[in-house]
Scaffold this active site. Structure first.
Site, mmCIF file in Angstrom:
data_model
loop_
_atom_site.group_PDB
_atom_site.id
_atom_site.type_symbol
_atom_site.label_atom_id
_atom_site.label_comp_id
_atom_site.label_asym_id
_atom_site.label_seq_id
_atom_site.Cartn_x
_atom_site.Cartn_y
_atom_site.Cartn_z
ATOM 1 N N LYS A 184 29.150 14.030 38.157
ATOM 2 C CA LYS A 184 29.377 14.520 39.258
ATOM 3 C C LYS A 184 28.856 14.504 40.682
ATOM 4 O O LYS A 184 28.200 15.336 41.271
ATOM 5 C CB LYS A 184 30.431 16.113 39.568
ATOM 6 C CG LYS A 184 31.363 15.815 41.194
ATOM 7 C CD LYS A 184 31.824 16.653 41.819
ATOM 8 C CE LYS A 184 30.919 17.303 43.095
ATOM 9 N NZ LYS A 184 30.534 16.186 44.179
ATOM 10 N N GLU A 236 18.465 23.408 41.391
ATOM 11 C CA GLU A 236 17.166 22.736 41.858
ATOM 12 C C GLU A 236 18.091 22.843 43.825
ATOM 13 O O GLU A 236 19.022 22.092 44.383
ATOM 14 C CB GLU A 236 17.126 21.653 41.594
ATOM 15 C CG GLU A 236 16.120 20.990 40.844
ATOM 16 C CD GLU A 236 15.200 21.416 40.678
ATOM 17 O OE1 GLU A 236 14.985 21.458 41.144
ATOM 18 O OE2 GLU A 236 14.300 21.058 39.354
HETATM 19 P P1 NAP Z 1 25.692 21.035 48.570
HETATM 20 O O1 NAP Z 1 27.087 20.970 50.037
HETATM 21 O O2 NAP Z 1 25.227 22.452 48.154
HETATM 22 O O3 NAP Z 1 26.360 20.103 47.274
HETATM 23 C C1 NAP Z 1 25.995 19.602 45.821
HETATM 24 C C2 NAP Z 1 26.818 19.072 45.305
HETATM 25 O O4 NAP Z 1 27.217 19.830 45.011
HETATM 26 C C3 NAP Z 1 27.497 17.691 46.241
HETATM 27 O O5 NAP Z 1 28.362 17.148 45.161
HETATM 28 C C4 NAP Z 1 28.828 18.340 46.518
HETATM 29 O O6 NAP Z 1 30.391 18.046 46.170
HETATM 30 C C5 NAP Z 1 29.498 19.511 45.328
HETATM 31 N N1 NAP Z 1 29.571 21.262 45.250
HETATM 32 C C6 NAP Z 1 30.291 21.405 46.518
HETATM 33 N N2 NAP Z 1 30.914 23.130 46.525
HETATM 34 C C7 NAP Z 1 30.504 22.297 45.203
HETATM 35 C C8 NAP Z 1 31.724 23.851 44.437
HETATM 36 N N3 NAP Z 1 32.307 24.812 44.632
HETATM 37 N N4 NAP Z 1 31.985 23.747 42.586
HETATM 38 C C9 NAP Z 1 31.235 22.460 42.686
HETATM 39 N N5 NAP Z 1 30.699 21.601 43.679
HETATM 40 C C10 NAP Z 1 30.062 21.213 44.646
HETATM 41 O O7 NAP Z 1 24.196 19.825 48.982
HETATM 42 P P2 NAP Z 1 24.308 18.880 49.747
HETATM 43 O O8 NAP Z 1 24.493 19.086 51.010
HETATM 44 O O9 NAP Z 1 24.853 17.331 49.037
HETATM 45 O O10 NAP Z 1 22.987 18.789 49.939
HETATM 46 C C11 NAP Z 1 21.865 18.676 50.805
HETATM 47 C C12 NAP Z 1 20.841 20.206 49.779
HETATM 48 O O11 NAP Z 1 20.664 20.170 48.093
HETATM 49 C C13 NAP Z 1 20.288 20.917 50.423
HETATM 50 O O12 NAP Z 1 20.501 22.199 50.652
HETATM 51 C C14 NAP Z 1 18.660 20.536 49.899
HETATM 52 O O13 NAP Z 1 17.530 20.918 50.169
HETATM 53 C C15 NAP Z 1 19.104 20.126 48.306
HETATM 54 N N6 NAP Z 1 18.660 19.737 47.288
HETATM 55 C C16 NAP Z 1 17.520 19.986 46.969
HETATM 56 C C17 NAP Z 1 17.322 19.637 45.712
HETATM 57 C C18 NAP Z 1 15.604 19.765 45.063
HETATM 58 O O14 NAP Z 1 15.310 19.085 43.986
HETATM 59 N N7 NAP Z 1 15.223 21.354 45.103
HETATM 60 C C19 NAP Z 1 16.968 18.424 46.064
HETATM 61 C C20 NAP Z 1 17.802 17.505 47.261
HETATM 62 C C21 NAP Z 1 18.113 18.476 48.032
HETATM 63 P P3 NAP Z 1 30.907 18.330 47.973
HETATM 64 O O15 NAP Z 1 29.976 17.902 48.543
HETATM 65 O O16 NAP Z 1 32.259 17.229 47.811
HETATM 66 O O17 NAP Z 1 31.710 19.770 48.309
#
Ligand code: NAP
Length: 495
Positions: free
Chosen positions: A188, A264
């Site tokens: 997803k 991650e």
């Molecule tokens: P996010 O809001 O946590 O969303 C990540 C993914 O999870 C999206 O596909 C999102 O879809 C989905 N998601 C959200 N709520 C969910 C739920 N309740 N159940 C299942 N899936 C759900 O993060 P983002 O804004 O896309 O990305 C930024 C974050 O990712 C930052 O915190 C960054 O540090 C982190 N990141 C970490 C790494 C690493 O390797 N440690 C690498 C890259 C990014 P929706 O948007 O539709 O909610």
């Protein structure tokens, strides 16, 4: 090589990508034919519509993964390896198309998008090499009465969830080891950036990936689609990249059915410049660690601690480099800094800067939102940032550098570790003793020593504390998708 970014080329690039769900090897509409819009953050305009999966579509996708699991696990490692290798080559041969798609849906400048295509492809090459190196073990129990045969088995059907900031590489970093290990999967992607993932599904099919091994579900109802899958008992592994906040929710859901997880999550990286650092190297490192992906990276330098004796010089040199960057749509050849992902992402950055200024931070460069379309924010350097400012405790996720000063090593290590996160830390010093000493004391999963870049497919990427669980890439990346199984074999002595 220049990428063709004329209007017809852009329309053709977007038109070439399938917009449906990918389930059981077939492109299929979402229930009720529902779709959602994908926008271009540089203009705010809609690029296209893609299928918007309902929970029932998620279930169909998981059923396809479950149905394909046994046969896929039985394929020869070499066959799995060669699929990944072919996909690696196809990705590289389509660098320009993939880079353009990524720039359109996510905003990063084309030169960075091309870099991400190479980085993403490398995970497939790396795991094509790992697929044929999975081994087991054979031993004798201490009493000599039994033999222990250890085999490695794929964990089974996986759920992979990716964020929008590295749309291609976060996919290949999970798909690569899952394919290599013999797992099937449902992926997803983030709704802001589905096109890179859909293009990737097409490439893997061309490379020979059998139906049902990879299924892609695009949706605006992440929680509604994912929770029933995690609670349903068929998912054996969740690999999630995203925010710590969402990671916590998913870990709680996984607890109920004891699903294995790799997490991650977010970061709050300290970037430490000691008084003996080579300042040219430190400024170069700061540019990379802060500005890669416009600061929208989990590895982004979030808190810059600079020794008081070199702080003014470092800030002046760094700010000069930041001010010289060109802000503009990622499709423009001279652009160094593209737009942020959306209005909410930019709004958060603006609020964090305003909060820091209220607490007496000083703007050296940037700090003002430009007029016009798109979600642009200028490269910004703030000094005298209070340790209480919100941006010292929050992922900025934008091109804003917050500089604070320190006087001694113990103080800066304590400050650097004073956070719930622990993904990466950067350290600039010419003193080897200090480098090792501080490197060991930093509570992080990765350290950049005199460099602003740690990401490498051959290295174990991941964090400690609330930055995550498990590692992606490196020799251990495939382990996340493998189980141990042991066979106890009694051996009788000859009569
Ligand atoms: P996010 O809001 O946590 O969303 C990540 C993914 O999870 C999206 O596909 C999102 O879809 C989905 N998601 C959200 N709520 C969910 C739920 N309740 N159940 C299942 N899936 C759900 O993060 P983002 O804004 O896309 O990305 C930024 C974050 O990712 C930052 O915190 C960054 O540090 C982190 N990141 C970490 C790494 C690493 O390797 N440690 C690498 C890259 C990014 P929706 O948007 O539709 O909610």
């Amino acid at each position: 090589m220049t990428v063709d970014v004329t209007r017809p080329a852009v329309v053709a690039a977007v038109a070439a990508v399938p917009k449906q769900l990918f389930i059981g090897g077939a492109w299929t509409d979402a229930t009720g034919g529902r779709t959602f819009a994908v926008g271009d953050p540089a203009t705010g305009e809609v690029l296209c519509e893609v299928a918007d999966a309902a929970p029932a579509d998620g279930r169909r996708a998981l059923d396809a993964a479950v149905a394909a699991q046994e046969e896929w696990a039985a394929t020869a490692p070499r066959a799995r390896s060669e699929i990944l290798r072919r996909a690696y080559e196809i990705i590289l041969s389509r660098t320009d198309e993939l880079a353009l798609l990524m720039t359109l849906e996510m905003g990063k400048p084309l030169k960075e998008a091309r870099g991400e295509v190479a980085y993403a492809a490398e995970f497939f090459r790396w795991f094509s090499e790992e697929a044929v190196r999975v081994d087991g073990g054979y031993g004798t129990t201490p009493d000599g009465a039994n033999r222990i045969l250890i085999m490695r088995r794929p964990v089974g059907p996986c759920l992979l969830i990716t964020p929008w900031n590295f749309p291609l590489a976060m996919g290949t970093r999970k798909i690569g080891p899952a394919v290599a290990a013999g797992c099937t999967m449902v992926l997803k992607p983030a709704p802001q950036t589905p096109l890179s993932t859909l293009a990737l599904a097409g490439i893997l099919t061309e490379a020979g990936l059998p139906p049902g091994v990879l299924n892609v579900v695009t949706t605006t109802d992440a929680a509604g689609v994912v929770e029933p899958l995690l609670r349903g008992g068929d998912v054996r592994k969740l690999s999630f990249t995203g925010s710590t906040q969402v990671g916590r929710i998913l870990l709680a859901q996984c607890a109920d059915t004891v699903v294995r997880t790799s997490m991650e999550l977010g970061g709050n990286a300290p970037f430490i410049v000691f008084d003996d650092a080579d300042l040219d190297v430190a400024v170069d490192g700061a540019m990379t660690a802060k500005m890669r992906n416009m600061g929208e990276a989990c590895t982004a330098a979030n808190r810059m601690f600079v020794h008081r004796s070199v702080a003014d010089e470092f800030a002046a040199r760094f700010a000069e480099r930041m001010a010289a960057l060109t802000v503009g749509p990622g499709t423009e050849p001279g652009s160094d800094v593209g737009p942020l992902i959306d209005a909410a992402g930019r709004g958060k950055v603006e609020e964090l800067v305003e909060d820091a200024l209220r607490r007496d931070a000083k703007v050296v460069t940037g700090g003002t939102t430009p007029d016009g379309p798109g979600y642009f924010y200028p490269p910004t350097v703030l000094t005298d940032v209070s340790r209480d400012a919100a941006l010292m405790r929050t992922e900025i996720f934008g091109p804003v550098a917050a500089i604070t000063t320190f006087d001694d090593e113990d103080e800066v290590v304590r400050a650097a570790n004073d956070t719930e996160w622990g993904l990466v830390g950067y350290l600039f010093t010419r003193d080897v003793d200090r480098a090792l000493r501080v490197g060991e004391r930093l509570e992080v999963g990765m350290v950049g020593l005199n460099t602003g870049l740690v990401s490498n497919p051959a290295a174990p990427f991941g964090g400690v504390k609330q930055s995550g669980l498990g590692r992606e890439g490196g020799r251990v990346g495939i382990e996340e998708f493998l189980e141990y199984k042991y066979v106890a074999i009694p051996v009788r002595n000859r009569a």
